[in-house]
Motif scaffolding. Sequence first.
Motif, PDB file in Angstrom:
ATOM      1  N   GLY A   1      63.972  38.659  60.029  1.00 62.14           N
ATOM      2  CA  GLY A   1      63.941  39.695  59.010  1.00 62.14           C
ATOM      3  C   GLY A   1      63.141  39.291  57.799  1.00 62.14           C
ATOM      4  N   ASP A   2      63.501  39.908  56.681  1.00 62.79           N
ATOM      5  CA  ASP A   2      62.745  39.738  55.444  1.00 62.79           C
ATOM      6  C   ASP A   2      63.204  38.498  54.680  1.00 62.79           C
ATOM      7  OD1 ASP A   2      61.426  42.143  55.953  1.00 62.79           O
ATOM      8  OD2 ASP A   2      62.940  43.321  54.884  1.00 62.79           O
ATOM      9  N   TRP A   3      62.239  37.860  54.029  1.00 61.17           N
ATOM     10  CA  TRP A   3      62.499  36.697  53.178  1.00 61.17           C
ATOM     11  C   TRP A   3      61.804  36.891  51.833  1.00 61.17           C
ATOM     12  CZ3 TRP A   3      65.475  32.707  55.137  1.00 61.17           C
ATOM     13  CH2 TRP A   3      65.680  32.707  56.517  1.00 61.17           C
ATOM     14  N   VAL A   4      62.454  36.437  50.786  1.00 58.17           N
ATOM     15  CA  VAL A   4      61.847  36.371  49.459  1.00 58.17           C
ATOM     16  C   VAL A   4      62.170  34.999  48.885  1.00 58.17           C
ATOM     17  CG1 VAL A   4      61.823  37.288  47.112  1.00 58.17           C
ATOM     18  CG2 VAL A   4      61.975  38.863  49.052  1.00 58.17           C
ATOM     19  N   ARG A   5      61.155  34.240  48.600  1.00 56.60           N
ATOM     20  CA  ARG A   5      61.300  32.878  48.076  1.00 56.60           C
ATOM     21  C   ARG A   5      62.303  32.067  48.905  1.00 56.60           C
ATOM     22  NH1 ARG A   5      58.967  31.443  43.629  1.00 56.60           N
ATOM     23  NH2 ARG A   5      60.526  29.840  43.217  1.00 56.60           N
ATOM     24  N   SER A   6      62.154  32.157  50.202  1.00 59.65           N
ATOM     25  CA  SER A   6      62.947  31.390  51.166  1.00 59.65           C
ATOM     26  C   SER A   6      64.420  31.772  51.179  1.00 59.65           C
ATOM     27  CB  SER A   6      62.794  29.878  50.933  1.00 59.65           C
ATOM     28  OG  SER A   6      61.474  29.468  51.225  1.00 59.65           O
ATOM     29  N   THR A   7      64.741  32.967  50.768  1.00 57.21           N
ATOM     30  CA  THR A   7      66.098  33.484  50.930  1.00 57.21           C
ATOM     31  C   THR A   7      66.038  34.787  51.710  1.00 57.21           C
ATOM     32  OG1 THR A   7      66.089  34.784  48.876  1.00 57.21           O
ATOM     33  CG2 THR A   7      66.860  32.493  48.732  1.00 57.21           C
ATOM     34  N   LYS A   8      67.117  35.073  52.440  1.00 54.95           N
ATOM     35  CA  LYS A   8      67.215  36.343  53.157  1.00 54.95           C
ATOM     36  C   LYS A   8      67.350  37.457  52.129  1.00 54.95           C
ATOM     37  CE  LYS A   8      70.770  35.064  55.583  1.00 54.95           C
ATOM     38  NZ  LYS A   8      70.817  33.661  55.072  1.00 54.95           N
ATOM     39  N   HIS A   9      66.401  38.352  52.105  1.00 58.05           N
ATOM     40  CA  HIS A   9      66.383  39.382  51.075  1.00 58.05           C
ATOM     41  C   HIS A   9      65.644  40.596  51.630  1.00 58.05           C
ATOM     42  CE1 HIS A   9      66.871  40.327  46.719  1.00 58.05           C
ATOM     43  NE2 HIS A   9      65.878  41.172  46.972  1.00 58.05           N
ATOM     44  N   GLY A  10      66.377  41.690  51.818  1.00 57.82           N
ATOM     45  CA  GLY A  10      65.812  42.864  52.457  1.00 57.82           C
ATOM     46  C   GLY A  10      66.613  43.189  53.703  1.00 57.82           C
ATOM     47  N   THR A  11      65.936  43.568  54.749  1.00 64.61           N
ATOM     48  CA  THR A  11      66.628  43.882  55.999  1.00 64.61           C
ATOM     49  C   THR A  11      66.440  42.746  56.998  1.00 64.61           C
ATOM     50  OG1 THR A  11      64.689  45.056  56.879  1.00 64.61           O
ATOM     51  CG2 THR A  11      66.323  46.358  55.661  1.00 64.61           C
ATOM     52  N   GLY A  12      67.473  42.504  57.781  1.00 56.69           N
ATOM     53  CA  GLY A  12      67.398  41.428  58.760  1.00 56.69           C
ATOM     54  C   GLY A  12      68.505  41.501  59.784  1.00 56.69           C
ATOM     55  N   ARG A  13      68.418  40.633  60.767  1.00 61.30           N
ATOM     56  CA  ARG A  13      69.383  40.607  61.858  1.00 61.30           C
ATOM     57  C   ARG A  13      69.757  39.169  62.194  1.00 61.30           C
ATOM     58  NH1 ARG A  13      71.314  43.609  66.191  1.00 61.30           N
ATOM     59  NH2 ARG A  13      71.626  42.458  68.146  1.00 61.30           N
ATOM     60  N   ILE A  14      71.056  38.902  62.255  1.00 59.45           N
ATOM     61  CA  ILE A  14      71.581  37.618  62.699  1.00 59.45           C
ATOM     62  C   ILE A  14      72.113  37.795  64.119  1.00 59.45           C
ATOM     63  CG2 ILE A  14      73.349  35.850  62.331  1.00 59.45           C
ATOM     64  CD1 ILE A  14      73.360  36.640  59.375  1.00 59.45           C
ATOM     65  N   GLU A  15      71.762  36.878  64.996  1.00 60.72           N
ATOM     66  CA  GLU A  15      72.312  36.858  66.351  1.00 60.72           C
ATOM     67  C   GLU A  15      72.890  35.491  66.638  1.00 60.72           C
ATOM     68  OE1 GLU A  15      69.433  38.040  69.236  1.00 60.72           O
ATOM     69  OE2 GLU A  15      69.456  40.150  68.627  1.00 60.72           O
ATOM     70  N   TRP A  16      74.099  35.479  67.202  1.00 60.52           N
ATOM     71  CA  TRP A  16      74.748  34.236  67.583  1.00 60.52           C
ATOM     72  C   TRP A  16      74.722  34.069  69.092  1.00 60.52           C
ATOM     73  CZ3 TRP A  16      76.277  37.180  63.464  1.00 60.52           C
ATOM     74  CH2 TRP A  16      76.414  36.508  62.235  1.00 60.52           C
ATOM     75  N   ALA A  17      74.715  32.819  69.512  1.00 62.34           N
ATOM     76  CA  ALA A  17      74.635  32.525  70.943  1.00 62.34           C
ATOM     77  C   ALA A  17      75.848  33.028  71.703  1.00 62.34           C
ATOM     78  CB  ALA A  17      74.470  31.016  71.160  1.00 62.34           C
TER      79      ALA A  17
END
Length: 221
Positions: free
Chosen positions: A69-85
């Motif tokens: 997803g989106d990053w701003v200055r190396s932080t998650k910022h905006g829209t994104g998706r986390i997936e776990w195993a």
Amino acid sequence: NWRSGVRHGAGTCTYRNGDRYEGAWEHGEANGQGAYFKANGNVFRGQYVNNKCEGFGVYVFQNGDSYSGDWVRSTKHGTGRIEWADGRSFEGRFHCDCPLSGTYVYEEGIFENEYDGSQTFSKGATALKSRQRGNAAEAEPLMRATKLAAEARRRDLEGVRGATGQDITGDAPERAGISPGTVGKGPRGDTLQGQGLEGSSGRGGTSEVVQGDLLGSASVE
């Protein structure tokens, strides 16, 4: 490539701790598309601006967990998706690494959650509002697909390791005060401990994929 004694253009830099950055450089800093291979097996691929993850990027852990997803200055910022195993997932909006709202899928069903935006999952973020929009039977095929995707990512990382001939399974050293997204200024380990993400299931969400900045600095989580 070099210009006036600094990295400029396309190039690869391998650091003493086993981390490696491959991609675009501009005036000595990572700028443009790049890939950062951590000594512990994690990999980031995405856009850099002045040594920081900026724009779209994908961070994959050696066990197959991921954030895209989106990053701003190396932080998650905006829209994104986390997936776990293990098949769980969260997709939604983030602000400075903290979830704001999104869809959380786990064994009990599919939930639309809202958060106050003050805590990361790993710091105890729980849903202020939660509305179930799918039951366990509806969540099961989504979780199965997520598991398969995570396994494919894990195998891909194994292929990267084999192709480079490097042993990248050990933990990278940490150094206090180094921004994790900074390329070329000293080693830093991942903020997570153990294999990938250790999150508890439930409507409140799960632990963070990456907390704070993303990559180990160069001297690469």
